[in-house]
Design a protein around this motif. Sequence first.
Motif, PDB file in Angstrom:
ATOM      1  N   ASN A  82      50.730  84.111  46.655  1.00 21.42           N
ATOM      2  CA  ASN A  82      49.548  82.305  46.841  1.00 21.42           C
ATOM      3  C   ASN A  82      49.362  81.227  47.417  1.00 21.42           C
ATOM      4  O   ASN A  82      50.908  81.207  48.211  1.00 21.42           O
ATOM      5  CB  ASN A  82      49.519  82.434  45.154  1.00 21.42           C
ATOM      6  CG  ASN A  82      50.486  82.406  44.476  1.00 21.42           C
ATOM      7  OD1 ASN A  82      51.533  81.479  45.501  1.00 21.42           O
ATOM      8  ND2 ASN A  82      50.688  82.167  43.651  1.00 21.42           N
ATOM      9  N   ALA A  83      49.045  80.939  47.579  1.00 19.52           N
ATOM     10  CA  ALA A  83      48.927  79.194  48.048  1.00 19.52           C
ATOM     11  C   ALA A  83      50.226  78.707  47.435  1.00 19.52           C
ATOM     12  O   ALA A  83      50.578  77.249  48.236  1.00 19.52           O
ATOM     13  CB  ALA A  83      48.148  78.467  48.044  1.00 19.52           C
ATOM     14  N   ASP A 135      53.639  80.461  56.885  1.00 22.05           N
ATOM     15  CA  ASP A 135      52.582  80.636  56.042  1.00 22.05           C
ATOM     16  C   ASP A 135      51.889  79.736  55.430  1.00 22.05           C
ATOM     17  O   ASP A 135      50.433  79.344  55.361  1.00 22.05           O
ATOM     18  CB  ASP A 135      53.230  80.957  54.318  1.00 22.05           C
ATOM     19  CG  ASP A 135      54.566  82.442  54.526  1.00 22.05           C
ATOM     20  OD1 ASP A 135      54.331  83.167  55.628  1.00 22.05           O
ATOM     21  OD2 ASP A 135      55.112  82.640  54.037  1.00 22.05           O
ATOM     22  N   LYS A 136      51.860  78.738  55.263  1.00 23.69           N
ATOM     23  CA  LYS A 136      50.458  77.666  54.629  1.00 23.69           C
ATOM     24  C   LYS A 136      50.175  77.178  55.642  1.00 23.69           C
ATOM     25  O   LYS A 136      48.461  77.039  55.022  1.00 23.69           O
ATOM     26  CB  LYS A 136      51.873  76.133  54.262  1.00 23.69           C
ATOM     27  CG  LYS A 136      51.097  75.321  53.201  1.00 23.69           C
ATOM     28  CD  LYS A 136      51.664  74.397  53.567  1.00 23.69           C
ATOM     29  CE  LYS A 136      52.856  73.389  54.022  1.00 23.69           C
ATOM     30  NZ  LYS A 136      53.129  72.256  53.329  1.00 23.69           N
ATOM     31  N   VAL A 169      47.933  86.987  58.090  1.00 28.20           N
ATOM     32  CA  VAL A 169      46.131  87.379  57.624  1.00 28.20           C
ATOM     33  C   VAL A 169      45.827  86.246  56.463  1.00 28.20           C
ATOM     34  O   VAL A 169      46.386  87.339  55.014  1.00 28.20           O
ATOM     35  CB  VAL A 169      46.072  88.358  57.309  1.00 28.20           C
ATOM     36  CG1 VAL A 169      44.543  88.946  57.642  1.00 28.20           C
ATOM     37  CG2 VAL A 169      46.577  89.404  58.805  1.00 28.20           C
ATOM     38  N   PRO A 170      44.774  85.614  56.476  1.00 29.64           N
ATOM     39  CA  PRO A 170      44.702  84.711  54.726  1.00 29.64           C
ATOM     40  C   PRO A 170      42.942  85.992  54.618  1.00 29.64           C
ATOM     41  O   PRO A 170      42.425  86.728  54.521  1.00 29.64           O
ATOM     42  CB  PRO A 170      43.920  83.710  55.542  1.00 29.64           C
ATOM     43  CG  PRO A 170      42.941  84.553  57.377  1.00 29.64           C
ATOM     44  CD  PRO A 170      44.712  85.034  57.675  1.00 29.64           C
ATOM     45  N   LEU A 193      45.208  84.210  50.159  1.00 29.13           N
ATOM     46  CA  LEU A 193      46.338  84.393  49.738  1.00 29.13           C
ATOM     47  C   LEU A 193      46.878  84.616  51.058  1.00 29.13           C
ATOM     48  O   LEU A 193      45.398  85.334  52.031  1.00 29.13           O
ATOM     49  CB  LEU A 193      47.179  85.797  49.267  1.00 29.13           C
ATOM     50  CG  LEU A 193      46.275  85.776  47.761  1.00 29.13           C
ATOM     51  CD1 LEU A 193      46.746  87.502  47.216  1.00 29.13           C
ATOM     52  CD2 LEU A 193      47.088  85.193  46.824  1.00 29.13           C
ATOM     53  N   VAL A 194      47.838  84.654  51.483  1.00 24.45           N
ATOM     54  CA  VAL A 194      48.493  84.781  52.527  1.00 24.45           C
ATOM     55  C   VAL A 194      48.951  86.617  53.019  1.00 24.45           C
ATOM     56  O   VAL A 194      50.306  86.236  51.773  1.00 24.45           O
ATOM     57  CB  VAL A 194      49.655  83.943  53.634  1.00 24.45           C
ATOM     58  CG1 VAL A 194      50.766  83.475  52.384  1.00 24.45           C
ATOM     59  CG2 VAL A 194      49.851  84.050  54.793  1.00 24.45           C
ATOM     60  N   ALA A 195      48.670  87.267  53.588  1.00 24.45           N
ATOM     61  CA  ALA A 195      49.341  88.590  53.626  1.00 24.45           C
ATOM     62  C   ALA A 195      50.086  88.868  55.350  1.00 24.45           C
ATOM     63  O   ALA A 195      49.540  88.675  56.084  1.00 24.45           O
ATOM     64  CB  ALA A 195      48.437  89.914  53.990  1.00 24.45           C
ATOM     65  N   THR A 196      51.254  88.923  55.096  1.00 27.20           N
ATOM     66  CA  THR A 196      52.423  89.149  56.191  1.00 27.20           C
ATOM     67  C   THR A 196      53.054  90.549  56.883  1.00 27.20           C
ATOM     68  O   THR A 196      53.225  90.972  55.482  1.00 27.20           O
ATOM     69  CB  THR A 196      53.340  88.268  56.208  1.00 27.20           C
ATOM     70  OG1 THR A 196      53.345  87.690  55.890  1.00 27.20           O
ATOM     71  CG2 THR A 196      54.911  88.380  57.539  1.00 27.20           C
ATOM     72  N   PHE A 197      51.928  90.854  57.787  1.00 25.36           N
ATOM     73  CA  PHE A 197      52.534  92.503  58.325  1.00 25.36           C
ATOM     74  C   PHE A 197      53.780  92.133  59.187  1.00 25.36           C
ATOM     75  O   PHE A 197      53.302  91.694  60.586  1.00 25.36           O
ATOM     76  CB  PHE A 197      51.265  93.102  58.719  1.00 25.36           C
ATOM     77  CG  PHE A 197      50.443  93.246  57.439  1.00 25.36           C
ATOM     78  CD1 PHE A 197      50.112  94.387  56.774  1.00 25.36           C
ATOM     79  CD2 PHE A 197      49.659  92.276  57.782  1.00 25.36           C
ATOM     80  CE1 PHE A 197      49.696  94.224  56.036  1.00 25.36           C
ATOM     81  CE2 PHE A 197      48.085  92.578  56.856  1.00 25.36           C
ATOM     82  CZ  PHE A 197      48.464  93.354  55.914  1.00 25.36           C
ATOM     83  N   SER A 198      54.827  92.593  58.969  1.00 25.56           N
ATOM     84  CA  SER A 198      55.164  92.684  60.182  1.00 25.56           C
ATOM     85  C   SER A 198      56.339  94.062  61.195  1.00 25.56           C
ATOM     86  O   SER A 198      56.980  94.676  60.039  1.00 25.56           O
ATOM     87  CB  SER A 198      57.292  91.294  60.065  1.00 25.56           C
ATOM     88  OG  SER A 198      56.791  89.838  59.376  1.00 25.56           O
ATOM     89  N   ARG A 199      56.867  93.825  61.847  1.00 23.25           N
ATOM     90  CA  ARG A 199      57.525  95.068  62.892  1.00 23.25           C
ATOM     91  C   ARG A 199      59.106  94.509  63.468  1.00 23.25           C
ATOM     92  O   ARG A 199      58.963  93.759  63.956  1.00 23.25           O
ATOM     93  CB  ARG A 199      56.809  95.666  63.709  1.00 23.25           C
ATOM     94  CG  ARG A 199      57.455  96.925  64.326  1.00 23.25           C
ATOM     95  CD  ARG A 199      55.589  96.802  65.674  1.00 23.25           C
ATOM     96  NE  ARG A 199      54.993  97.399  65.786  1.00 23.25           N
ATOM     97  CZ  ARG A 199      54.578  98.648  64.514  1.00 23.25           C
ATOM     98  NH1 ARG A 199      55.243  99.676  64.981  1.00 23.25           N
ATOM     99  NH2 ARG A 199      52.874  97.988  65.162  1.00 23.25           N
ATOM    100  N   ASP A 200      60.002  95.614  62.658  1.00 24.88           N
ATOM    101  CA  ASP A 200      61.337  94.964  63.163  1.00 24.88           C
ATOM    102  C   ASP A 200      61.435  95.693  64.323  1.00 24.88           C
ATOM    103  O   ASP A 200      61.644  96.659  64.704  1.00 24.88           O
ATOM    104  CB  ASP A 200      62.484  95.382  62.351  1.00 24.88           C
ATOM    105  CG  ASP A 200      63.639  95.639  62.415  1.00 24.88           C
ATOM    106  OD1 ASP A 200      63.864  94.003  63.287  1.00 24.88           O
ATOM    107  OD2 ASP A 200      64.458  96.210  62.248  1.00 24.88           O
TER     108      ASP A 200
END
Length: 205
Positions: free
Chosen positions: A16-17, A60-61, A92-93, A102-109
């Motif tokens: 969240n924010a 993120d912010k 992605v917001p 909210l911020v969604a984080t999608f990460s590939r190792d």
Amino acid sequence: MLKLIGNTPLVVSLKNAEGKYVMINDAFSDLFGVSNEAVVGKSDAELKLFLNPLSIWESDKGVIESRSKQFVPLEPITDKFGDLYWFETHRVPINTGQDEILVATFSRDATKKVEQDQKLLKSEVRYKTIFENNSSGIIVIDKDLHIYRKNRAFNDLVGLDKRKLDQDDLSKYLNDEDVVDLKDLLGGLITRNYEFLTFKWRSLQ
């Protein structure tokens, strides 16, 4: 949606924010050894999962405030044990419809790929050093005896200026009989019929 996120191999989190986790998926839990219940409602600074929580929160912010997507081709993350990970990360917001972003984080190792690339680079540097500084003449040729690479020792061997390392033709340094024999040898190498061949250089001096 949540089931799909839970099953993806991507490392996914939602904050969240205030920088507090709303959820993480199974890949996140498995990689960092934490459960969704232990993470939700806490920030990275509170969890102490990473040695660089402030830099993560700044990213993120930025997405939350700008409401713009962010892509980081290689993002370094250091866990609490000092182990370095590299991620290909999309942030992605997400508008919840309640005036909250909210911020969604999608990460590939990408850690293994980075490590392999570093090993390959070291190998290439080592090969280049051996190739260029070897006291023996070394060339890279094709089946038609075109020279694609040669070192300074080869130029010294055939009497050329050591600085002229452009592409060349091996045929001009051999007599006609040796040219035929060498082409036959190369044909044998292609069919795994290994042989040895000796010949005399034709000096250009």
